[in-house]
Design a protein around this motif. Structure first.
Motif, PDB file in Angstrom:
ATOM      1  N   ALA A 262       0.850  -1.191   0.000  1.00 14.13           N
ATOM      2  CA  ALA A 262       0.000   0.000   0.000  1.00 14.13           C
ATOM      3  C   ALA A 262       0.883   1.238   0.000  1.00 14.13           C
ATOM      4  CB  ALA A 262      -0.921   0.013   1.217  1.00 14.13           C
ATOM      5  N   THR A 324      -4.109  -1.565   3.226  1.00 11.79           N
ATOM      6  CA  THR A 324      -4.386  -0.349   2.491  1.00 11.79           C
ATOM      7  C   THR A 324      -4.186   0.829   3.414  1.00 11.79           C
ATOM      8  OG1 THR A 324      -5.912   0.626   0.873  1.00 11.79           O
ATOM      9  CG2 THR A 324      -6.866  -0.069   2.980  1.00 11.79           C
ATOM     10  N   LEU A 369      -9.353  -2.846   0.581  1.00 13.33           N
ATOM     11  CA  LEU A 369      -9.265  -1.883  -0.515  1.00 13.33           C
ATOM     12  C   LEU A 369     -10.133  -0.678  -0.176  1.00 13.33           C
ATOM     13  CD1 LEU A 369      -8.084  -1.817  -3.523  1.00 13.33           C
ATOM     14  CD2 LEU A 369     -10.418  -2.359  -4.234  1.00 13.33           C
TER      15      LEU A 369
END
Length: 402
Positions: A262, A324, A369
């Protein structure tokens, strides 16, 4: 599975408190490999969580800096977008908001309507040979997707792990919408375990890939091998400009099994990886850096060539896969730990103790996500042969976070 809830819109999840900052007194007598199941060891009761910043306050005060995230956050499941997925692994968001999800064991890519959750298989990736922890894994969209419609996929074949791009033609009939794979990188070592698999395009429009050392620990320190590395390449699979070595796609090394990548708002790269007996890690990645495996697991001595993790967890509490960045924090999916971790950041350091959410309620968590605004998509992983699937598994959850 104890604690599992039936999942409906509006399900509220009680916030977990920050984990205590207490160092383990002895080496954890866990299985020889951390819990994506590497080796298929049974779950054991979780010991006290042990983040990688000894001495940090267990009850930090809220940051006075408005640019920093609060020390304590929250996470609440507000919707189940889709269910009945088989071994979901990679997830990518199309420009209009719908999702593409890969099935590790079936080798297919399915489109998920972002509003209704309707599932439509778009096609099967030729050449995928699922076995053990290998199969069809990470997905990423080309940075020029609007013009080329390329979907990138990381997958296992009979001979190796590789990355290919396939054109996605929405006008063709369902199930026939993927073009032939154009391989951009081959020769990533494969094994029954530790195949890595996460891919992501960075803000520099270069493609990053996390790989594993397949259980052959020496590959992680061998710069001539693509195993146990983070790779950086052009969209065509060539070594990216500015790499540590001009003729190599290797960006960092000394990794055991990287499954989380990420970028934060300052375009810094973060990675999560499995430990073995003791520590799972969250690392901030720099070019040409050595992250220690197999010489070091978790924090090592200061002054060595190895980079220490920003945070670390017992393998029973994490076994991290996807990560993320959102709301000033890294959010990390836990497989064996069956929870979502929040790590608030102040630059390249932790702002406060990590917090865990959804613990035990939804089983193993594979992928995270951004879902826009203050929401995340979280993908469960109960049907991959390691979990205990219940009716409706596997699922894509919509989680509201702060």
């Amino acid at each position: 599975m104890n604690g599992r809830n039936s999942i409906v819109e509006g399900t509220s999840v009680v916030q977990r408190t920050a984990v205590p900052a207490v160092l383990a007194a002895a080496v954890l007598l866990l299985s020889a490999c951390s819990g994506d199941g590497d080796g298929g060891s049974p779950k054991k009761s979780s010991p006290a969580s042990t983040p990688g910043k000894p001495g940090a306050s267990a009850t930090p005060s809220k940051s006075a800096d408005p640019d920093l995230p609060p020390a304590e956050g929250s996470a609440r499941v507000v919707k189940t977008l889709a269910e009945g997925l088989k071994s979901p692994w990679g997830l990518a968001a199309l420009p209009e908001g719908d999702l593409l999800v890969s099935s590790r064991d079936e080798g297919t890519i399915t489109r998920i309507d972002a509003e209704s959750g309707k599932k439509t298989e778009v096609g099967q990736v030729p050449g995928v040979a699922p076995a053990g922890e290998g199969g069809l894994m990470g997905l990423a969209l080309s940075p020029t997707y609007a013009s080329d419609h390329y979907v990138y996929a990381y997958f296992t074949t009979e001979s190796d792990n590789r990355i290919a791009r396939l054109q996605y033609d929405e006008k063709k009939p369902a199930g026939q919408q993927l073009g032939a794979p154009d391989t951009v990188l081959r020769g990533i070592p494969k094994g029954s375990i530790h195949n890595g698999g996460r891919i992501a395009f960075g803000p520099d429009k270069m493609l990053y890939a996390g790989t594993g050392e397949t259980g052959e620990t020496g590959l992680a320190q061998d710069k001539s091998s693509l195993g146990g590395k983070i790779l950086r390449m052009t969209p065509e699979g060539e070594p990216a400009p500015g790499n540590p070595e001009a003729d190599s796609v290797v960006y960092s090394w000394g990794h055991r099994n990287v499954q989380g990548l990420a970028f934060d708002k300052e375009q810094r790269l973060w990675a999560a990886e499995f430990g073995q007996n003791t520590w799972d890690e969250l690392n901030q990645i720099g070019p040409g850096k050595n992250y220690g495996w197999p010489e070091v697991e978790g924090e090592g001595d200061e002054g060595t060539e190895f980079v220490n993790p920003v945070e670390q967890w017992s393998t029973a509490d994490a076994s991290p896969s996807g990560i993320t960045w959102a709301k000033g924090s890294i959010w990390m999916a836990g497989l064996r730990g069956e929870r979502l971790w929040r790590i608030p950041l102040n630059g390249t350091e932790s702002l406060a103790e990590p917090q865990s959410f959804l613990e035990g309620d939804y089983g193993r968590l594979r992928t995270v996500l951004p879902a826009g605004e203050n929401r995340l998509y979280v993908v469960t992983s109960e049907t991959d042969g390691r979990g205990s699937p219940e009716g409706g598994d596997d699922r894509i959850l919509v989680v509201e976070v702060e």
